[in-house]
Enzyme design. Structure first.
Site, PDB file in Angstrom:
ATOM      1  CB  VAL A  63       1.777   3.337  -6.304  1.00  0.00           C
ATOM      2  CG1 VAL A  63       2.466   3.913  -5.083  1.00  0.00           C
ATOM      3  CG2 VAL A  63       0.859   2.180  -5.931  1.00  0.00           C
ATOM      4  CG  ASN A  89       3.906  -1.697   2.480  1.00  0.00           C
ATOM      5  OD1 ASN A  89       3.789  -2.818   2.959  1.00  0.00           O
ATOM      6  ND2 ASN A  89       3.038  -0.701   2.756  1.00  0.00           N
ATOM      7  CB  SER A 149       1.389 -11.813  -0.904  1.00  0.00           C
ATOM      8  OG  SER A 149       0.455 -12.726  -0.367  1.00  0.00           O
ATOM      9  CE1 TYR A 162      -2.971  -8.726  -2.237  1.00  0.00           C
ATOM     10  CE2 TYR A 162      -2.593 -11.052  -1.804  1.00  0.00           C
ATOM     11  CZ  TYR A 162      -2.363  -9.718  -1.494  1.00  0.00           C
ATOM     12  OH  TYR A 162      -1.517  -9.383  -0.451  1.00  0.00           O
ATOM     13  CB  ILE A 195       0.656  -9.616   8.366  1.00  0.00           C
ATOM     14  CG1 ILE A 195       1.737 -10.433   7.612  1.00  0.00           C
ATOM     15  CG2 ILE A 195       1.278  -8.634   9.349  1.00  0.00           C
ATOM     16  CD1 ILE A 195       2.690 -11.225   8.441  1.00  0.00           C
TER      17      ILE A 195
HETATM   18  P1  NDP Z   1      -3.192  -2.091   4.691  1.00  0.00           P
HETATM   19  O1  NDP Z   1      -4.467  -2.153   3.959  1.00  0.00           O
HETATM   20  O2  NDP Z   1      -3.197  -2.126   6.174  1.00  0.00           O
HETATM   21  O3  NDP Z   1      -2.339  -0.823   4.210  1.00  0.00           O
HETATM   22  C1  NDP Z   1      -2.152  -0.603   2.845  1.00  0.00           C
HETATM   23  C2  NDP Z   1      -1.328   0.635   2.646  1.00  0.00           C
HETATM   24  O4  NDP Z   1      -1.145   0.822   1.238  1.00  0.00           O
HETATM   25  C3  NDP Z   1      -2.029   1.890   3.163  1.00  0.00           C
HETATM   26  O5  NDP Z   1      -1.087   2.738   3.759  1.00  0.00           O
HETATM   27  C4  NDP Z   1      -2.607   2.523   1.899  1.00  0.00           C
HETATM   28  O6  NDP Z   1      -2.657   3.929   1.928  1.00  0.00           O
HETATM   29  C5  NDP Z   1      -1.566   2.115   0.876  1.00  0.00           C
HETATM   30  N1  NDP Z   1      -2.145   2.107  -0.467  1.00  0.00           N
HETATM   31  C6  NDP Z   1      -3.175   1.349  -0.927  1.00  0.00           C
HETATM   32  N2  NDP Z   1      -3.429   1.621  -2.205  1.00  0.00           N
HETATM   33  C7  NDP Z   1      -2.529   2.566  -2.572  1.00  0.00           C
HETATM   34  C8  NDP Z   1      -2.277   3.258  -3.777  1.00  0.00           C
HETATM   35  N3  NDP Z   1      -2.995   3.033  -4.877  1.00  0.00           N
HETATM   36  N4  NDP Z   1      -1.278   4.172  -3.787  1.00  0.00           N
HETATM   37  C9  NDP Z   1      -0.554   4.408  -2.689  1.00  0.00           C
HETATM   38  N5  NDP Z   1      -0.732   3.800  -1.526  1.00  0.00           N
HETATM   39  C10 NDP Z   1      -1.714   2.880  -1.468  1.00  0.00           C
HETATM   40  O7  NDP Z   1      -2.343  -3.330   4.106  1.00  0.00           O
HETATM   41  P2  NDP Z   1      -1.151  -4.180   4.731  1.00  0.00           P
HETATM   42  O8  NDP Z   1      -0.283  -3.367   5.583  1.00  0.00           O
HETATM   43  O9  NDP Z   1      -1.725  -5.435   5.243  1.00  0.00           O
HETATM   44  O10 NDP Z   1      -0.397  -4.585   3.366  1.00  0.00           O
HETATM   45  C11 NDP Z   1       0.801  -3.986   2.941  1.00  0.00           C
HETATM   46  C12 NDP Z   1       1.407  -4.854   1.844  1.00  0.00           C
HETATM   47  O11 NDP Z   1       1.640  -6.155   2.361  1.00  0.00           O
HETATM   48  C13 NDP Z   1       0.488  -5.037   0.630  1.00  0.00           C
HETATM   49  O12 NDP Z   1       1.272  -5.026  -0.537  1.00  0.00           O
HETATM   50  C14 NDP Z   1      -0.100  -6.410   0.850  1.00  0.00           C
HETATM   51  O13 NDP Z   1      -0.487  -7.015  -0.354  1.00  0.00           O
HETATM   52  C15 NDP Z   1       1.050  -7.121   1.513  1.00  0.00           C
HETATM   53  N6  NDP Z   1       0.677  -8.291   2.278  1.00  0.00           N
HETATM   54  C16 NDP Z   1      -0.173  -8.203   3.360  1.00  0.00           C
HETATM   55  C17 NDP Z   1      -0.491  -9.339   4.079  1.00  0.00           C
HETATM   56  C18 NDP Z   1      -1.403  -9.318   5.251  1.00  0.00           C
HETATM   57  O14 NDP Z   1      -1.756 -10.415   5.735  1.00  0.00           O
HETATM   58  N7  NDP Z   1      -1.811  -8.189   5.777  1.00  0.00           N
HETATM   59  C19 NDP Z   1       0.061 -10.647   3.705  1.00  0.00           C
HETATM   60  C20 NDP Z   1       0.930 -10.625   2.568  1.00  0.00           C
HETATM   61  C21 NDP Z   1       1.226  -9.485   1.900  1.00  0.00           C
HETATM   62  P3  NDP Z   1      -3.648   4.736   2.914  1.00  0.00           P
HETATM   63  O15 NDP Z   1      -3.093   4.509   4.275  1.00  0.00           O
HETATM   64  O16 NDP Z   1      -3.527   6.131   2.450  1.00  0.00           O
HETATM   65  O17 NDP Z   1      -5.003   4.126   2.732  1.00  0.00           O
END
Ligand code: NDP
Length: 258
Positions: A63, A89, A149, A162, A195
């Site tokens: 993205v 996301n 977040s 971040y 999370i």
């Molecule tokens: P994960 O690291 O578990 O998953 C991240 C996802 O984003 C993966 O599917 C990854 O793709 C995808 N991704 C990362 N970089 C890119 C990119 N450049 N282009 C396209 N896709 C991308 O993270 P979370 O599920 O924990 O986080 C999801 C969202 O929630 C994020 O925005 C995070 O900032 C936010 N968040 C998370 C919290 C937490 O405690 N976990 C708390 C608050 C917010 P791939 O699977 O191919 O690697």
């Protein structure tokens, strides 16, 4: 091609994005998912999601890259021909947690590109398409959800980039909510706390301790499914008079307490 509504969820094959994908499949939507991993790496996840009855397509796209965002939307258009929901996301933590006095411009640029520039311009592109759809079908309703977040308001001096990215995304949500309201497109932010996902694996022990010391009102980790449920509520249209709303899924972390 089914006649279901279509949701594009970035980063939809693991963590919070996958939980949102499952929740929206249960709501009866077809799914377009993207991520940076090659399609072969996510085959099992897609097969599992399809058992919920949805058409599910995966597109490898970063993205942060303009060309990838354009291609992604073109691929969704040619596969599904329609788009009702965008969930921004995908996000990253800084590759290295570094103090504000040490952190690099490279890390700042990458985190801002993925967490803020990507969602901002994907929203612009998706919104243009949703507006076209609305012109052809006055009943078309769009929903755009940014996964923010608590770092938008709660500072961590070891990952300033971040925090800045999520504070910017909070403003982007409000900007787009105002600009797109006239087209029937609802824009919201879902703001998770701590999370349990791959992203928080490196800091699991630290947060276990902070949680046991009372960091949140609820002394436990949040689960991705709880973020998924918040997104499903918004997509169902249960909060139609709340443009730009921030839905907190943080176990009470951000309630100021003495
Ligand atoms: P994960 O690291 O578990 O998953 C991240 C996802 O984003 C993966 O599917 C990854 O793709 C995808 N991704 C990362 N970089 C890119 C990119 N450049 N282009 C396209 N896709 C991308 O993270 P979370 O599920 O924990 O986080 C999801 C969202 O929630 C994020 O925005 C995070 O900032 C936010 N968040 C998370 C919290 C937490 O405690 N976990 C708390 C608050 C917010 P791939 O699977 O191919 O690697």
């Amino acid at each position: 091609m089914s006649g279901k509504q279509v949701a594009l969820i970035t980063g939809g094959t693991r963590g919070i994005g996958l939980a949102i994908a499952e929740a929206l499949a249960r709501e009866g939507l077809d799914l377009a998912l993207c991520g940076v991993r090659p399609a072969e790496a996510v085959g099992e996840v897609l097969t599992q999601l399809r058992t919920l009855g949805s058409e599910v397509a995966y597109f490898q796209a970063d993205v942060a890259q303009t060309a990838d965002r354009l291609r992604l939307l073109e691929e969704v258009r040619s596969r599904f021909g329609r788009l009702h929901v965008l969930v921004n996301n995908a996000g990253i933590a800084p590759p290295v947690r570094a103090d504000l006095l040490e952190a690099t411009e490279e890390s700042f640029d990458r985190v801002l590109a993925v967490n803020l520039k990507g969602p901002y311009f994907l929203t612009q592109q998706a919104a243009r398409w949703m507006i076209q759809q609305r012109q052809q079908d006055p009943d078309h309703q769009g929903t755009i959800i940014n996964i923010g977040s608590i770092s938008a308001t709660v500072i961590s001096t070891s990952r300033g980039e971040y925090c800045v990215s999520k504070a910017g995304l909070a403003m982007a949500t409000q900007l787009w909510a105002v600009r797109l309201a006239e087209f029937g497109i609802r824009v919201y932010e879902v703001r998770p706390g701590i999370i349990q996902t791959d992203m928080t694996v490196p800091v699991r022990e630290k947060y276990d301790r902070l949680l046991s010391e009372g960091l949140c009102v609820q002394a436990r980790w949040g689960m991705p499914e709880e973020v998924g449920r918040a997104a499903a509520m918004l997509v169902r249209g249960e909060l139609p008079y709340s443009p730009g709303l921030v839905v907190l899924v943080d176990g009470g972390l951000t309630i100021p307490r003495l």
